[in-house]
Structures are given as structure tokens and as C-alpha cells.
Write an enzyme that holds these catalytic residues in place. Structure first.
Site, PDB file in Angstrom:
ATOM      1  N   CYS A  63      39.107  55.234 -31.371  1.00  0.00           N
ATOM      2  CA  CYS A  63      38.786  53.816 -31.313  1.00  0.00           C
ATOM      3  C   CYS A  63      39.914  52.953 -31.870  1.00  0.00           C
ATOM      4  O   CYS A  63      40.354  53.153 -33.003  1.00  0.00           O
ATOM      5  CB  CYS A  63      37.504  53.568 -32.109  1.00  0.00           C
ATOM      6  SG  CYS A  63      37.115  51.825 -32.352  1.00  0.00           S
ATOM      7  N   TRP A  96      27.924  57.818 -31.232  1.00  0.00           N
ATOM      8  CA  TRP A  96      28.857  58.582 -32.059  1.00  0.00           C
ATOM      9  C   TRP A  96      28.110  59.657 -32.836  1.00  0.00           C
ATOM     10  O   TRP A  96      27.103  59.357 -33.493  1.00  0.00           O
ATOM     11  CB  TRP A  96      29.574  57.671 -33.053  1.00  0.00           C
ATOM     12  CG  TRP A  96      30.482  56.639 -32.457  1.00  0.00           C
ATOM     13  CD1 TRP A  96      30.334  55.288 -32.513  1.00  0.00           C
ATOM     14  CD2 TRP A  96      31.712  56.886 -31.736  1.00  0.00           C
ATOM     15  NE1 TRP A  96      31.389  54.665 -31.868  1.00  0.00           N
ATOM     16  CE2 TRP A  96      32.249  55.619 -31.385  1.00  0.00           C
ATOM     17  CE3 TRP A  96      32.402  58.040 -31.362  1.00  0.00           C
ATOM     18  CZ2 TRP A  96      33.441  55.467 -30.678  1.00  0.00           C
ATOM     19  CZ3 TRP A  96      33.594  57.893 -30.654  1.00  0.00           C
ATOM     20  CH2 TRP A  96      34.097  56.636 -30.322  1.00  0.00           C
ATOM     21  N   ARG A 130      24.373  47.353 -32.032  1.00  0.00           N
ATOM     22  CA  ARG A 130      25.259  48.459 -31.704  1.00  0.00           C
ATOM     23  C   ARG A 130      25.655  49.218 -32.968  1.00  0.00           C
ATOM     24  O   ARG A 130      25.689  48.640 -34.065  1.00  0.00           O
ATOM     25  CB  ARG A 130      26.513  47.947 -30.991  1.00  0.00           C
ATOM     26  CG  ARG A 130      26.244  47.309 -29.628  1.00  0.00           C
ATOM     27  CD  ARG A 130      25.915  48.332 -28.575  1.00  0.00           C
ATOM     28  NE  ARG A 130      25.507  47.706 -27.312  1.00  0.00           N
ATOM     29  CZ  ARG A 130      25.047  48.396 -26.274  1.00  0.00           C
ATOM     30  NH1 ARG A 130      24.962  49.722 -26.335  1.00  0.00           N
ATOM     31  NH2 ARG A 130      24.687  47.780 -25.166  1.00  0.00           N
ATOM     32  N   VAL A 131      25.963  50.485 -32.789  1.00  0.00           N
ATOM     33  CA  VAL A 131      26.398  51.355 -33.884  1.00  0.00           C
ATOM     34  C   VAL A 131      27.867  51.650 -33.654  1.00  0.00           C
ATOM     35  O   VAL A 131      28.232  52.388 -32.738  1.00  0.00           O
ATOM     36  CB  VAL A 131      25.559  52.647 -33.913  1.00  0.00           C
ATOM     37  CG1 VAL A 131      26.095  53.619 -34.943  1.00  0.00           C
ATOM     38  CG2 VAL A 131      24.098  52.313 -34.212  1.00  0.00           C
ATOM     39  N   THR A 132      28.724  51.045 -34.457  1.00  0.00           N
ATOM     40  CA  THR A 132      30.151  51.036 -34.170  1.00  0.00           C
ATOM     41  C   THR A 132      30.971  51.562 -35.345  1.00  0.00           C
ATOM     42  O   THR A 132      30.514  51.609 -36.481  1.00  0.00           O
ATOM     43  CB  THR A 132      30.616  49.603 -33.852  1.00  0.00           C
ATOM     44  OG1 THR A 132      30.353  48.758 -34.985  1.00  0.00           O
ATOM     45  CG2 THR A 132      29.904  49.053 -32.632  1.00  0.00           C
ATOM     46  N   VAL A 133      32.197  51.939 -35.007  1.00  0.00           N
ATOM     47  CA  VAL A 133      33.210  52.247 -36.009  1.00  0.00           C
ATOM     48  C   VAL A 133      34.278  51.158 -35.938  1.00  0.00           C
ATOM     49  O   VAL A 133      34.474  50.561 -34.870  1.00  0.00           O
ATOM     50  CB  VAL A 133      33.852  53.633 -35.764  1.00  0.00           C
ATOM     51  CG1 VAL A 133      32.912  54.750 -36.128  1.00  0.00           C
ATOM     52  CG2 VAL A 133      34.340  53.779 -34.314  1.00  0.00           C
ATOM     53  N   GLU A 148      33.204  45.309 -39.544  1.00  0.00           N
ATOM     54  CA  GLU A 148      34.129  44.424 -38.830  1.00  0.00           C
ATOM     55  C   GLU A 148      35.564  44.805 -39.206  1.00  0.00           C
ATOM     56  O   GLU A 148      36.021  44.558 -40.323  1.00  0.00           O
ATOM     57  CB  GLU A 148      33.853  42.964 -39.185  1.00  0.00           C
ATOM     58  CG  GLU A 148      34.858  41.965 -38.626  1.00  0.00           C
ATOM     59  CD  GLU A 148      35.156  42.160 -37.155  1.00  0.00           C
ATOM     60  OE1 GLU A 148      36.327  42.470 -36.822  1.00  0.00           O
ATOM     61  OE2 GLU A 148      34.218  42.053 -36.325  1.00  0.00           O
ATOM     62  N   SER A 149      36.276  45.382 -38.249  1.00  0.00           N
ATOM     63  CA  SER A 149      37.604  45.925 -38.537  1.00  0.00           C
ATOM     64  C   SER A 149      38.584  44.864 -39.015  1.00  0.00           C
ATOM     65  O   SER A 149      39.404  45.112 -39.908  1.00  0.00           O
ATOM     66  CB  SER A 149      38.166  46.633 -37.304  1.00  0.00           C
ATOM     67  OG  SER A 149      38.430  45.716 -36.253  1.00  0.00           O
ATOM     68  N   TYR A 195      39.001  45.907 -22.402  1.00  0.00           N
ATOM     69  CA  TYR A 195      37.588  46.245 -22.203  1.00  0.00           C
ATOM     70  C   TYR A 195      36.946  45.298 -21.194  1.00  0.00           C
ATOM     71  O   TYR A 195      36.118  45.725 -20.374  1.00  0.00           O
ATOM     72  CB  TYR A 195      36.842  46.176 -23.539  1.00  0.00           C
ATOM     73  CG  TYR A 195      37.194  47.307 -24.475  1.00  0.00           C
ATOM     74  CD1 TYR A 195      36.480  48.499 -24.455  1.00  0.00           C
ATOM     75  CD2 TYR A 195      38.249  47.192 -25.365  1.00  0.00           C
ATOM     76  CE1 TYR A 195      36.801  49.540 -25.301  1.00  0.00           C
ATOM     77  CE2 TYR A 195      38.586  48.228 -26.217  1.00  0.00           C
ATOM     78  CZ  TYR A 195      37.860  49.405 -26.183  1.00  0.00           C
ATOM     79  OH  TYR A 195      38.190  50.441 -27.015  1.00  0.00           O
TER      80      TYR A 195
END
Length: 324
Positions: A63, A96, A130-133, A148-149, A195
Site C-alpha cells: 500500500c 486485509w 473501511r478497514v485500511t492501512v 490517516e497516513s 485509483y
């Protein structure tokens, strides 16, 4: 790729019918900040002080958003202060997972759970979204600090400086206005633009995304003909936010997401710049091209229904870049 609805997992792809074929990214919901003394940050609540061993970072090597945080963890000397768990590259019906049958997938080193969604429901049993990295976990308060990156990298940039003695600043005060302006364009048209191109489900939506994407690459090529980095002659946050998209572009986005007008290797300045950043100390360790290629081609069955993972051309990222 699914989501949680009041704590229950649902295998549901993005809804592009209601948006005229456009991909629209969901906003991150955990927006607290780690600060040097635990004072509140720009959003969320306070109480998350920078402490050695207190935080754990969940990532995917595939990612680009998570990759940003891995780079800052490395550059800012946080390896011994913040542990990591890396998910499996395949993101299928369960999202994930912490399966370990792939080199680089570590499992959940903190809780021994099976799915990343379990981390989210551990923080909030009725979470919807959503389940995010990346996901930054607080071991003391047993909750998610942030997913939040863009904000996690700013925490890593400064919050732990007193503990590490590493005061290198990738978001200097005097350059913030320009960094923010570059980030805004790059995020909308390139980081997220790939995306929007790849997940579009109508021709109009695709063309509305891919045109500005290449306009931005042309613009960056011009900027990099004048300065070594995108905001002057010192590396800033803007470069690392850009890098994680550029390193994935030719092997993945060019083909898989139909960003096919040009490759990064076709831009002399951008290609040399990508190698320059890759060769910065510690950065190559954060790049797992096997996970990157496997994840995109195997996980997105709406784009690649037979899940054929192509043999991609590997370019020499260690070749001299000539941008010294």
C-alpha cells in the site's frame, strides 16, 4: 475489499453506480495525534504522548499510503520505538488478513488476531467504515490513534524528536505553504488519481481522471528540471508522498490501472528522481516489490478477474541517478 457496518464485516466493493462511474475515497475516521507531551493535535483528542514502545504500526508493504509511514519510521530513527505488523499482500473477501504464508507478512505481532478488521473492532466494537492501512495503535489506551497516513507521517516527523535526538524536519515552517500546495495537487490527481483511473467504471470517469494525472506528471517533470526535489534542493514531505506512487507506477498503475500514456521511465527527470529517493539511506528496505505486484494484480478481481499476476520488468533502481 469489504467494510465494517456497526462492527459486522460486509464483503462490499466501492459503489460507483451512484457516482457516475467515479471512484470516491472514504475519509479516514481515526484522527487523533501523537504529540511530544500528549497535548491535543490539530484534530481528535489529547492524551497520546510520545513514548518509546507505546505505539504499534499496522501496514501493508503493498500500500502506498502505508509505505509513507514506513519511510518516515525509518528516516526518523523510530524502528526501536514503534513496532510494526505487516498484513498479507492478498486482500480478498476478508480484507486485509494476518496470514503468514508469504515472505514479509508478519502476522499480528501484538494481539495475534486474524484480520485487520479485528483491530478496528477492538478499538470500537460498533465501528462502521473501511478497514485500511496504515493503522497506528496505542498499547496503553488500547485504541487506534490514527488511520490517516498524511497525519501519521507528520507525527513521526516531529513528535518523537526528544526521544531519538533526530531533529531532521521534512515539513519546515518556511516551506509549508509550498509543500501543502504541491501535496494538494499530487494527492488529488496522482496519488489518488491512479485509483480514480483504475477503479472508474465508465469511460467518462476514466478520462476525467487520467488526463489530469498525466498533466501533473508533465508538471512535475518540469519542476524537477529546475530543482533536485519538488520543493527546492532539500528533501521534504512532498517528495516522500510522491515517491510511493512513482515507485509503483510502471510495474502496476501503468498496466493494471490503465495509466498507459507514458511510464515514469519515459520522463528523464522523474525517473532519475525516483532512483535518487530510492537510494536514500534506509529507503530501499521499505520497498517490497513482490508484495506490491502481487497485491494489486491478485486482489482486484473487478479489474483482473482471473487474478493473473504478470511478469513485470524490473528496472535498476540502484543505477546512478546523476542528481547530486
Amino acid at each position: 475489499m469489504g467494510l465494517l457496518v456497526e462492527g459486522k464485516w460486509t464483503d462490499q466493493w466501492y459503489d460507483t453506480k451512484s457516482t457516475g462511474g467515479k471512484f470516491e475515497r472514504s475519509e479516514s475516521q481515526f484522527r487523533n495525534w501523537v504529540t511530544a507531551d500528549g497535548a491535543p493535535g490539530p484534530s481528535g483528542e489529547g492524551g497520546f504522548a510520545a513514548e518509546a514502545g507505546r505505539y504499534h504500526l499496522y501496514v501493508s508493504y503493498a500500500c502506498p499510503w502505508a509505505h509513507r509511514t514506513l519511510i518516515f519510521r525509518k528516516l526518523k530513527g523510530l524502528d526501536d520505538l514503534i513496532g510494526i505488523s505487516a498484513v498479507h499482500p492478498d486482500m480478498l473477501r476478508d480484507g486485509w488478513t494476518f496470514d503468514t504464508d508469504d515472505k514479509g507478512a508478519t502476522g499480528d505481532r501484538l494481539h495475534g488476531l486474524s484480520f485487520l478488521r479485528d483491530i478496528y473492532t477492538k478499538a470500537d466494537p460498533v465501528y462502521s467504515g473501511r478497514v485500511t492501512v496504515p493503522t497506528l495503535w496505542d498499547k496503553k489506551r488500547e485504541t487506534i490513534v490514527s488511520n490517516e497516513s498524511a497525519e501519521i507521517i507528520r507525527m513521526f516527523n516531529s513528535a518523537f524528536d526528544d526521544l531519538t535526538g533526530n531533529s531532521r524536519d521534512y515539513y519546515p515552517e518556511e516551506k509549508r505553504e509550498e509543500i501543502d500546495a504541491v501535496n494538494a495537487r499530487v494527492y488529488d490527481t496522482l496519488n489518488n488519481g491512479v485509483y480514480k483511473s483504475g477503479f472508474a467504471t465508465t469511460q467518462d470517469a476514466y478520462e476525467a481522471a487520467v488526463g489530469p494525472l498525466f498533466d501533473t506528471l508533465d508538471w512535475l517533470e518540469g519542476r524537477l528540471s529546475k530543482t533536485r526535489y519538488v520543493v527546492g534542493d532539500e528533501i521534504t514531505e512532498a517528495d516522500w508522498r510522491l515517491f510511493t506512487t512513482l515507485i509503483r507506477f510502471d510495474p502496476v498503475y501503468h498496466v493494471h490501472f490503465k495509466c498507459s500514456r507514458s511510464r515514469i521511465v519515459d520522463y528523464p527527470n522523474l525517473w532519475a528522481y525516483t532512483r535518487d529517493l530510492y537510494q536514500q539511506p534506509g529507503v530501499a528496505e521499505t520497498v517490497n516489490m513482490e508484495h506490491i505486484v502481487r497485491h494489486y494484480y491478485y486482489s482486484h478481481d473487478t479489474i483482473n478477474p482471473h487474478r493473473i499476476v504478470p511478469v513485470v520488468q524490473r528496472r535498476d533502481l540502484d543505477a546512478p541517478h546523476g542528481r547530486g
